[in-house]
Scaffold this motif. Structure first.
Motif, short mmCIF file in Angstrom:
data_model
loop_
_atom_site.label_atom_id
_atom_site.label_comp_id
_atom_site.label_asym_id
_atom_site.label_seq_id
_atom_site.Cartn_x
_atom_site.Cartn_y
_atom_site.Cartn_z
N LEU A 1 0.83 -1.21 0.00
CA LEU A 1 0.00 0.00 0.00
C LEU A 1 0.86 1.26 0.00
N GLU A 2 1.93 1.25 0.76
CA GLU A 2 2.84 2.40 0.80
C GLU A 2 3.52 2.60 -0.55
N GLU A 3 3.89 1.52 -1.20
CA GLU A 3 4.53 1.63 -2.52
C GLU A 3 3.58 2.24 -3.54
N ALA A 4 2.31 1.83 -3.48
CA ALA A 4 1.31 2.40 -4.38
C ALA A 4 1.10 3.88 -4.08
N SER A 5 1.05 4.23 -2.81
CA SER A 5 0.87 5.63 -2.42
C SER A 5 2.01 6.49 -2.91
N ASP A 6 3.24 5.99 -2.76
CA ASP A 6 4.41 6.74 -3.22
C ASP A 6 4.38 6.93 -4.74
N ALA A 7 3.93 5.92 -5.46
CA ALA A 7 3.91 5.99 -6.93
C ALA A 7 2.86 6.96 -7.44
N LEU A 8 1.71 7.03 -6.74
CA LEU A 8 0.57 7.80 -7.25
C LEU A 8 0.37 9.14 -6.56
N GLY A 9 0.99 9.34 -5.40
CA GLY A 9 0.87 10.63 -4.73
C GLY A 9 -0.40 10.81 -3.92
N PHE A 10 -1.08 9.72 -3.57
CA PHE A 10 -2.20 9.81 -2.64
C PHE A 10 -2.21 8.57 -1.75
N ASP A 11 -2.96 8.62 -0.67
CA ASP A 11 -2.96 7.57 0.34
C ASP A 11 -3.83 6.39 -0.13
N MET A 12 -3.19 5.37 -0.69
CA MET A 12 -3.93 4.22 -1.20
C MET A 12 -4.62 3.45 -0.07
N ALA A 13 -3.97 3.35 1.09
CA ALA A 13 -4.57 2.63 2.21
C ALA A 13 -5.87 3.28 2.64
N ALA A 14 -5.88 4.62 2.71
CA ALA A 14 -7.10 5.33 3.11
C ALA A 14 -8.19 5.18 2.06
N LEU A 15 -7.82 5.22 0.79
CA LEU A 15 -8.81 5.06 -0.28
C LEU A 15 -9.51 3.71 -0.15
N ILE A 16 -8.73 2.64 0.02
CA ILE A 16 -9.31 1.30 0.08
C ILE A 16 -10.05 1.08 1.39
N ARG A 17 -9.50 1.58 2.48
CA ARG A 17 -10.10 1.35 3.80
C ARG A 17 -11.36 2.17 4.03
N ASP A 18 -11.30 3.47 3.69
CA ASP A 18 -12.37 4.39 4.06
C ASP A 18 -13.20 4.89 2.88
#
Length: 313
Positions: free
Chosen positions: A32-49
């Motif tokens: 999730l952190e790797e995806a966030s770094d690549a795209l510039g937004f919080d992927m974990a928050a998107l999927i979780r919330d």
């Protein structure tokens, strides 16, 4: 251990909280952190919330699903799960399959599918295109109906050959509406519009395909560790130039999923793992070949049981 394949789901399998069962697992958090770094937004928050209701928007759906599938794949590998003999993905899932086969780096893939989602959204103005699922009619009957209801300016095409008795059509909204009426008159069990505006896998996606053709040239591709099935031609590819071409063709060609699973079965593959959230593909496979067993991966316990299933004789 019998030969088995990884199957990666596409758009429609996403859901809010689809990685909740993996909370606290380090390899998932790092993905999730790797995806966030690549795209510039919080992927974990998107999927979780999904606080902003973005998970249903194509440019966010696609990288989120690829991230979820890759997280499950990495946990499978960390747990010592066996490697598949081949990989296949439904539509967007083809990119997840390429990550699994080592063709594209994950960080490149999430950026690619985010770009793909935007290009698809922009290819056809909102309200112009639509998609619909037709249940209970033979594929050739639906193909004939598509030709009958299409005219010179408004057309509808077969988009996803999902399984016998289930075909998704796409095209201009007015033509899709006519197809729904015609399908019901022809005896379809169900004919219903889908909550998707982009008419995926049709010639209307040509501008998106052109953009992807250019974008793919900037991404490093490696020779796959195992054969990867392409949606557009229902064949396996190992040549990187052919794989790039297949990803472009995929946007304007129907997904030939029924044929892909049939060929896997004919080749003696009797087991698969749906490496992603949900069990959409397991349901489709059951309708294509009842003898093929599909194990789930949408929880650590599911991965553990599927590893045991794939290792069994």
């Amino acid at each position: 251990m019998a030969d088995f394949v990884f199957l990666f789901p596409g758009q429609g399998s996403q859901s809010k909280g689809m990685l909740d069962a993996f909370d606290g697992i380090d390899i998932v958090a790092r993905t999730l952190e790797e995806a966030s770094d690549a795209l510039g937004f919080d992927m974990a928050a998107l999927i979780r919330d999904d606080a902003d209701d973005k998970l249903g928007q194509t440019q966010f759906t696609q990288p989120a699903l690829l991230t979820a599938s890759t997280a499950m794949l990495r946990l499978w590998q960390e747990q010592g799960g066996p490697a598949p003999v081949q990989v296949a993905g439904h539509s967007l899932g083809e990119y997840s399959a390429l990550v699994a086969a080592g063709v594209i780096a994950f960080s490149d893939a999430v950026k690619l599918v985010s770009f793909r989602g935007k290009a698809m959204t922009e290819a056809v103005p909102a309200g112009v295109g639509s998609m619909a699922a037709i249940l209970g009619l033979a594929d050739d009957v639906i193909g004939d109906l598509c030709s009958t209801v299409s005219d010179s300016e408004h057309k509808v095409w077969a988009a996803n050959y999902n399984c016998p008795g289930q075909l998704v059509v796409a095209g201009h909204a007015s033509a899709v509406e006519r197809l729904i009426v015609a399908a019901k008159e022809a005896g379809a069990k169900r004919a219903l519009p889908l909550a998707v505006s982009a008419p995926s896998h049709t010639p209307l996606m040509q501008s998106a395909a052109d953009q992807m053709a250019q974008r793919l040239q900037d991404v490093a591709f490696n020779t796959p560790a195992c054969p990867v099935w392409g949606n557009a031609n229902a064949t396996t590819e190992t040549n990187v130039d052919n794989i790039r071409a297949a990803l472009v063709a995929q946007l304007v060609s129907p997904v030939r999923w029924t044929e892909t699973v049939q060929q896997l079965s004919n080749a003696g593959v009797s087991k698969a793992v749906e490496m992603g959230p949900g069990k959409v593909l397991a349901g489709l496979v059951k309708r294509i070949d009842r003898n093929m067993v599909v194990g789930p991966a949408f929880g650590p316990d599911k991965i553990e049981s599927s590893i045991a299933l794939m290792n069994a004789d």
